[in-house]
Design a protein around this motif. Structure first.
Motif, mmCIF file in Angstrom:
data_model
loop_
_atom_site.group_PDB
_atom_site.id
_atom_site.type_symbol
_atom_site.label_atom_id
_atom_site.label_comp_id
_atom_site.label_asym_id
_atom_site.label_seq_id
_atom_site.Cartn_x
_atom_site.Cartn_y
_atom_site.Cartn_z
ATOM 1 N N VAL A 117 1.021 -1.588 0.274
ATOM 2 C CA VAL A 117 0.154 -0.018 -0.247
ATOM 3 C C VAL A 117 1.017 1.055 0.576
ATOM 4 O O VAL A 117 1.782 1.447 1.257
ATOM 5 N N ALA A 118 0.383 2.192 -1.120
ATOM 6 C CA ALA A 118 1.484 3.797 -0.770
ATOM 7 C C ALA A 118 0.538 4.316 0.121
ATOM 8 O O ALA A 118 1.164 5.110 0.728
ATOM 9 N N ARG A 119 -0.652 4.459 0.192
ATOM 10 C CA ARG A 119 -1.437 5.708 0.850
ATOM 11 C C ARG A 119 -2.617 4.843 0.533
ATOM 12 O O ARG A 119 -3.374 4.510 -0.004
ATOM 13 N N TYR A 120 -3.459 5.551 2.615
ATOM 14 C CA TYR A 120 -4.798 5.222 2.104
ATOM 15 C C TYR A 120 -4.932 6.070 3.121
ATOM 16 O O TYR A 120 -4.302 6.249 3.859
ATOM 17 N N TRP A 121 -5.839 7.098 2.911
ATOM 18 C CA TRP A 121 -6.684 8.708 3.107
ATOM 19 C C TRP A 121 -8.409 8.212 2.695
ATOM 20 O O TRP A 121 -9.250 8.280 2.427
ATOM 21 N N ARG A 122 -8.726 9.461 3.721
ATOM 22 C CA ARG A 122 -9.383 10.055 3.241
ATOM 23 C C ARG A 122 -9.878 11.377 2.394
ATOM 24 O O ARG A 122 -8.783 11.823 2.797
ATOM 25 N N ALA A 123 -10.487 11.256 1.327
ATOM 26 C CA ALA A 123 -10.691 12.096 0.632
ATOM 27 C C ALA A 123 -11.450 13.629 0.654
ATOM 28 O O ALA A 123 -10.594 14.150 -0.115
ATOM 29 N N HIS A 124 -12.163 13.542 1.197
ATOM 30 C CA HIS A 124 -12.865 14.564 1.703
ATOM 31 C C HIS A 124 -12.303 15.638 3.142
ATOM 32 O O HIS A 124 -12.018 14.972 3.438
ATOM 33 N N PRO A 125 -12.179 17.268 2.817
ATOM 34 C CA PRO A 125 -11.820 18.132 3.427
ATOM 35 C C PRO A 125 -12.429 17.379 4.812
ATOM 36 O O PRO A 125 -12.899 17.301 5.331
ATOM 37 N N PRO A 126 -10.967 17.588 6.103
ATOM 38 C CA PRO A 126 -9.482 17.879 5.381
ATOM 39 C C PRO A 126 -9.014 16.648 5.842
ATOM 40 O O PRO A 126 -9.617 15.654 6.356
ATOM 41 N N THR A 127 -8.672 16.234 4.554
ATOM 42 C CA THR A 127 -7.694 14.893 3.824
ATOM 43 C C THR A 127 -7.247 14.973 5.223
ATOM 44 O O THR A 127 -6.186 15.570 5.775
ATOM 45 N N ARG A 128 -6.976 12.862 5.360
ATOM 46 C CA ARG A 128 -6.369 12.257 6.725
ATOM 47 C C ARG A 128 -5.788 11.518 5.745
ATOM 48 O O ARG A 128 -5.884 10.432 5.665
ATOM 49 N N ASP A 129 -4.122 11.001 6.202
ATOM 50 C CA ASP A 129 -3.712 10.008 5.883
ATOM 51 C C ASP A 129 -3.888 8.468 7.156
ATOM 52 O O ASP A 129 -3.558 9.288 8.504
ATOM 53 N N TRP A 130 -4.547 8.080 6.660
ATOM 54 C CA TRP A 130 -4.758 6.701 8.363
ATOM 55 C C TRP A 130 -3.482 5.861 8.250
ATOM 56 O O TRP A 130 -2.712 5.150 8.966
ATOM 57 N N LEU A 131 -2.570 5.245 6.809
ATOM 58 C CA LEU A 131 -1.673 5.064 7.387
ATOM 59 C C LEU A 131 -0.396 6.157 6.837
ATOM 60 O O LEU A 131 -0.569 7.219 6.067
ATOM 61 N N ARG A 132 0.941 6.043 7.202
ATOM 62 C CA ARG A 132 1.783 6.689 6.618
ATOM 63 C C ARG A 132 2.158 6.477 5.364
ATOM 64 O O ARG A 132 2.373 5.573 4.485
ATOM 65 N N PRO A 133 1.950 7.456 4.913
ATOM 66 C CA PRO A 133 1.725 8.026 2.860
ATOM 67 C C PRO A 133 3.130 7.394 2.681
ATOM 68 O O PRO A 133 4.292 8.135 3.495
#
Length: 295
Positions: free
Chosen positions: A23-39
């Protein structure tokens, strides 16, 4: 490097099939954007550095095998030492191999890795199915023995979480394996971190690189500064948990796994609680992890 990107239910997921199925990135797309795993950084992506990704699979075993050697049913196995200068074999094959995407859609992807017998003298197939759901992310792992003889086996997932000064880890475990200077297990006991984790421990306050047994299958990670939390659950056989909180780093790891460190040698020495599985020809080991973020 080819990137498989999923976007659904207000979340995004980037996968790197050729770089260990990571996995390269897992994030919340709607503002505010938040990465749930270290990108993964751009530099890490260009190098294909699995240690700098957001998560990777552990197949056909988790963590370390002492000196890369073990004996299974009279057969001596000597594995390459795959992370020099470390003198133990670590994390299996999948994280350093190329996977391929078999299926992709807006909210799901299926990745496959096929291993031909070599120093690891069994042929097997591993898969990862990622699904973005309204509640979060589900990761399903399989390991199938495609050889004509029984195969020792294990599964796990190695996520990296972003770390803030007040990040807290809360989970229920029964005991912890103490380790030597090479992170190999030495003794199993209800060490102080066992009780601390049950009440919530700040990642900055401990320096762990240990395997815990008797895991409840549920861990809660909280970032108080961000008013955010994430619940990770795992199904059997993932009833061991590795917690890694390296001092001075911007990340930590909480890894659901199916066996203890060096399980193959521990089982050969007579430990019935090492977590080692044996897959008969055509038998499949399955596991699933769910991430449910809030905030």
């Amino acid at each position: 490097m080819d990137v498989v990107e999923l976007k659904a239910h207000g979340s995004g997921l980037q996968l790197l099939p050729a770089a260990g199925g990571a996995v390269a990135r897992y994030w919340r797309a709607h503002p505010p954007t938040r990465d749930w795993l270290r990108p993964a950084s751009v530099e890490a992506l260009s190098r294909g550095d699995r240690d700098e990704t957001a998560a990777f699979p552990l197949v056909p075993y988790s963590n370390r095998i002492r000196d890369g050697r073990f004996v299974f049913r009279g057969r001596a196995v000597a594995l390459p030492l795959n992370r020099p200068p470390e003198r133990h074999s670590i994390h299996g094959h999948g994280w350093q191999a190329a996977w391929r995407a078999l299926e992709t859609s807006a909210d799901a992807a299926l990745l496959e890795y096929r291993h031909a017998a070599d120093a690891w003298p069994w042929t097997y197939r591993g898969t990862q199915r990622f699904t973005l759901t309204p509640a979060g992310l589900r990761v399903e792992l399989t390991l199938a023995n495609e050889s004509n003889a029984p195969m020792p086996a294990g599964l796990g997932w190695h996520p990296y979480f972003p770390r803030t000064p007040r990040t807290t880890i809360t989970t229920a475990v029964r005991a912890m394996w103490s380790t030597d200077g090479e992170m190999m297990p030495t003794a199993l006991a209800a060490e102080p971190p066992v009780a601390a984790l049950a009440h919530g421990v700040t990642a900055e306050a401990v320096a762990l690189d240990n395997c815990f047994t008797g895991w409840s299958g549920r861990v809660v990670i909280e970032w108080p500064e961000l008013s955010a939390r994430l619940t990770m659950t795992a199904e059997l056989p993932l009833d061991f948990l590795v917690v890694y909180t390296p001092p001075g780093r911007s990340y930590f790891c909480v890894e659901p796994v199916s066996h203890m460190t060096d399980a193959f040698n521990q089982a050969a020495a007579g430990r019935a609680d090492a977590g080692l599985r044996v897959l008969e020809p055509d038998e499949i080991l399955r596991a699933a992890i769910t991430l449910t973020p809030e905030g």
